[in-house]
Every structure is written in C-alpha cells, then in structure tokens.
Design a protein around this motif. Structure first.
Motif, PDB file in Angstrom:
ATOM      1  N   GLU A 122       0.845  -1.200   0.000  1.00  0.00           N
ATOM      2  CA  GLU A 122       0.000   0.000   0.000  1.00  0.00           C
ATOM      3  C   GLU A 122       0.885   1.256   0.000  1.00  0.00           C
ATOM      4  N   GLY A 137       1.830   0.647  -7.882  1.00  0.00           N
ATOM      5  CA  GLY A 137       3.033   1.428  -7.629  1.00  0.00           C
ATOM      6  C   GLY A 137       4.312   0.615  -7.540  1.00  0.00           C
ATOM      7  N   ALA A 230       7.702  -9.604  -5.609  1.00  0.00           N
ATOM      8  CA  ALA A 230       8.060  -9.562  -7.029  1.00  0.00           C
ATOM      9  C   ALA A 230       9.215  -8.578  -7.232  1.00  0.00           C
TER      10      ALA A 230
HETATM   11  O1  KG4 Z   1      -0.322  -9.887  -3.131  1.00  0.00           O
HETATM   12  P1  KG4 Z   1      -0.857  -8.821  -4.008  1.00  0.00           P
HETATM   13  O2  KG4 Z   1      -0.927  -9.093  -5.484  1.00  0.00           O
HETATM   14  O3  KG4 Z   1      -2.291  -8.382  -3.584  1.00  0.00           O
HETATM   15  C1  KG4 Z   1      -2.722  -8.338  -2.251  1.00  0.00           C
HETATM   16  O4  KG4 Z   1      -3.045  -9.424  -1.704  1.00  0.00           O
HETATM   17  O5  KG4 Z   1      -2.706  -7.226  -1.714  1.00  0.00           O
HETATM   18  O6  KG4 Z   1       0.034  -7.527  -3.743  1.00  0.00           O
HETATM   19  C2  KG4 Z   1      -0.157  -6.344  -4.480  1.00  0.00           C
HETATM   20  C3  KG4 Z   1       0.871  -5.330  -4.027  1.00  0.00           C
HETATM   21  C4  KG4 Z   1       0.620  -3.945  -4.597  1.00  0.00           C
HETATM   22  O7  KG4 Z   1       0.627  -3.012  -3.542  1.00  0.00           O
HETATM   23  C5  KG4 Z   1       1.812  -3.736  -5.549  1.00  0.00           C
HETATM   24  O8  KG4 Z   1       2.226  -2.380  -5.637  1.00  0.00           O
HETATM   25  C6  KG4 Z   1       2.874  -4.598  -4.910  1.00  0.00           C
HETATM   26  O9  KG4 Z   1       2.193  -5.739  -4.456  1.00  0.00           O
HETATM   27  N1  KG4 Z   1       3.919  -4.991  -5.872  1.00  0.00           N
HETATM   28  C7  KG4 Z   1       5.217  -4.621  -5.761  1.00  0.00           C
HETATM   29  C8  KG4 Z   1       5.866  -5.115  -6.921  1.00  0.00           C
HETATM   30  N2  KG4 Z   1       4.932  -5.780  -7.683  1.00  0.00           N
HETATM   31  C9  KG4 Z   1       3.746  -5.678  -7.018  1.00  0.00           C
HETATM   32  N3  KG4 Z   1       5.853  -3.927  -4.809  1.00  0.00           N
HETATM   33  C10 KG4 Z   1       7.167  -3.701  -4.983  1.00  0.00           C
HETATM   34  N4  KG4 Z   1       7.862  -4.108  -6.071  1.00  0.00           N
HETATM   35  C11 KG4 Z   1       7.261  -4.832  -7.063  1.00  0.00           C
HETATM   36  N5  KG4 Z   1       7.952  -5.239  -8.124  1.00  0.00           N
END
Ligand code: KG4
Ligand code: ZN
Length: 299
Positions: A122, A137, A230
């Motif tokens: 978030e 983001g 990721a």
């Molecule tokens: O696990 P997820 O797909 O969904 C939830 O269960 O919340 O996580 C989504 C989150 C988002 O806030 C997104 O910005 C973050 O994971 N995210 C990353 C990256 N790829 C996705 N944060 C940092 N670096 C990344 N490469």
C-alpha cells in the motif's frame, strides 16, 4: 470503491472461469474440486468468487474448498522445485498485509507480527501516486529506483526498536514532505532518487524485522511471499541478509508472487487433505487472518 469492485467481479467472473478452462485445456468434467478465496478481502468480491465456486461444486458434484488468501500466498512457495519444510517462518508482504508468521504445520499458522497501519505494498502504491507514477506502484517504483540513489533522501525505518510489528504510514508522509521540500527549495525533483530511497527504507525494515523473528524462532526455512516479493531489490537484500544464517530462503516464482489462482489451488490441495471440504454455510470472512501470539523480543 467496494461497490464498483463488487459489480466488476459479477461482470468478470464467468469470463475468467471460461478463460481459465480454455487455457488449461480442460473440460468441467475433468475437475476434481473447486476452491475460492473466502477471506480476507472486500466482502462483495469474496461473495462473487465463493458463490461461483459453490455453484460449480453443486452442479459438478465435486468438493468446494474455501481458502484463506494469506495461506494462498504462503503456499505459492510450494509451487517451486525446492519447497520449504515445516516448521518454517514466513513474511507475507502484499497490498493489504505485512505479516510475520510461524508456520508450525500445514495448517497451523500463528501470527507473530503485523503492520499497525498501512501495508508495505500500500505504501508503494501511495508513494507512486505522490510521484506521478502509475498503479500498481510497486513495479513502477522498482523501475524508477534502478537509476536512483538510495542515499539521496533519508526516510524513517519506523518501529525499528520494537518487537515484530511494522508501520508504513509515516514513510508515506515523509515522502510527501520530501517532495514538497524539493519544490519549495526550487530544486527539480529527481523521482528516481526518491523512489530508490523509499524502496531502500521499506526493504531495510522488512529485513530487520524478519531477521529478528528468525533469531527468536530459528527455523530451517524462511518463506518470503506476497505481491511485494516480485521486487528484485527486496529479493537480493534478503539473500544477502541470510548469508550468515543456517536458513534456506524460499521465494515463490515471480509469476506466483502477486495475486493468482495457482496459489489458492496449492493451499486448497493441502487444506482438503487436512480438513476435507468446506461446508457451504461457512460465510466469507473479510477480516480473516491467523490466530495471533504476542511476542516480546529484545530490541
Ligand atoms: O499480493 P498482491 O498481489 O495483492 C494483495 O493481496 O494485496 O500484492 C499487491 C501489491 C501492490 O501493492 C503492488 O504495488 C505490490 O504488491 N507490488 C510490488 C511489486 N509488484 C507488485 N511492490 C514492490 N515491487 C514490485 N515489483
Ligand atoms: Zn494477495
């Protein structure tokens, strides 16, 4: 916007199911069970998914398995050639959660630390918006950070000296102040520098707390999962941090870090073996989590 999310789920669900069946090259008669997330999450979205799954279960005469989404993130680590062994320690970092867990057995999961406010993902999403970067983001910040200086700005490592809990709302405010400060001083905002400094601060605190948890609960395996994993810089930081520890680090494959159905299937497979099918009258649970255990850890 929960109402909009709910409506879009009702519009998408049948197309998603049809597409998944087509891509898998399966007929409905090939299915042996059907699983869906029953929490945590937005209630309307959870209802759409579970009702669709229960309907398939009913019509096809196969078991329905209602899964904890966070357990799904942990089980993404089993979709690898070298899955973790029980007991292990887990860090779940996603858009909705930042949580340290002790996984004592396949479905014995205890929460030992959590965020007191925003989740790490978030914070990535909110900071990206402040910097004019697209949603989600995380990937945008990671890309921008590649050419930035992580020491250009100093952002707080919140609650560094307290147990195993996290806080990420302060860092978001600190980024807003830094951006305003640059403007007020008449300097050109170097987005890459802010992105790199922010990303480093988040990674530092995730590593500090996780290594502290590992000192408190030494285990053979450490699983780092959820959308934020990721992030390649985060992965390298953890790889460096565990070098002097007797622990094997397990990340899910990149494709199974952010939300996906394979991880729900992986968790459902194990849950079904342990507990059998989920009764139809077990409701969705928007705040579903794990039982918590208070942990006193010397700073
Ligand atoms: O696990 P997820 O797909 O969904 C939830 O269960 O919340 O996580 C989504 C989150 C988002 O806030 C997104 O910005 C973050 O994971 N995210 C990353 C990256 N790829 C996705 N944060 C940092 N670096 C990344 N490469
Ligand atoms: Zn998720």
């Amino acid at each position: 916007m929960p109402e909009l999310a709910y409506r879009m789920h009702t519009e998408a669900i049948h197309h998603v199911i049809a597409l998944a069946m087509k891509e898998a090259g399966l007929a409905f008669s090939n299915l042996q069970a059907v699983a869906a997330t029953r929490g945590p999450g937005l209630e309307g979205a959870l209802i759409v998914g579970t009702v669709a799954a229960k309907t398939l279960s009913n019509v096809l005469g196969i078991p329905y398995i209602g899964v904890n989404h966070l357990m799904g993130h942990l089980y993404a680590a089993f979709l690898t050639e070298n899955p973790p062994e029980f007991p292990f320690l887990g860090l779940i970092v996603s858009g909705g959660h930042t949580m340290l867990v002790r996984v004592d057995g396949p479905s014995q999961i205890v929460r030992i630390g959590t965020t007191k406010d925003d989740a790490a993902g978030e914070a990535f999403d909110k900071v990206a918006r402040t910097l004019g970067l697209p949603y989600p983001g995380g990937p945008a910040i990671e890309k921008a950070a590649k050419t930035g200086n992580p020491k250009a700005f100093h952002f707080p490592r919140a609650m560094k000296h307290q147990a195993l809990d996290f806080s990420f709302s302060g860092i978001k405010t600190a980024v807003i102040h830094a951006v305003e400060g640059e403007k007020a001083a008449g300097r050109v905002l170097v987005v890459a520098d802010v992105a790199a400094s922010f990303q480093q601060a988040v990674i530092d605190i995730l590593v500090i707390k996780t290594m502290r948890a590992l000192d408190q609960f030494p285990t053979q395996h450490l699983v780092i999962c959820g959308g934020v994993t990721a992030n390649s810089a985060l992965r390298s930081a953890f790889e460096t941090a565990v070098q002097n520890h007797q622990v094997t680090l397990v990340f899910p494959p990149f494709a199974f870090c952010t939300d996906n159905a394979a991880m729900i299937g992986a968790a459902a497979y194990v849950q079904y073996q342990m507990e059998g099918p989920t009764a139809f009258d077990i409701p969705v649970s928007p705040n579903l989590g794990f039982p918590a255990e208070a942990v006193e850890v010397p700073a």
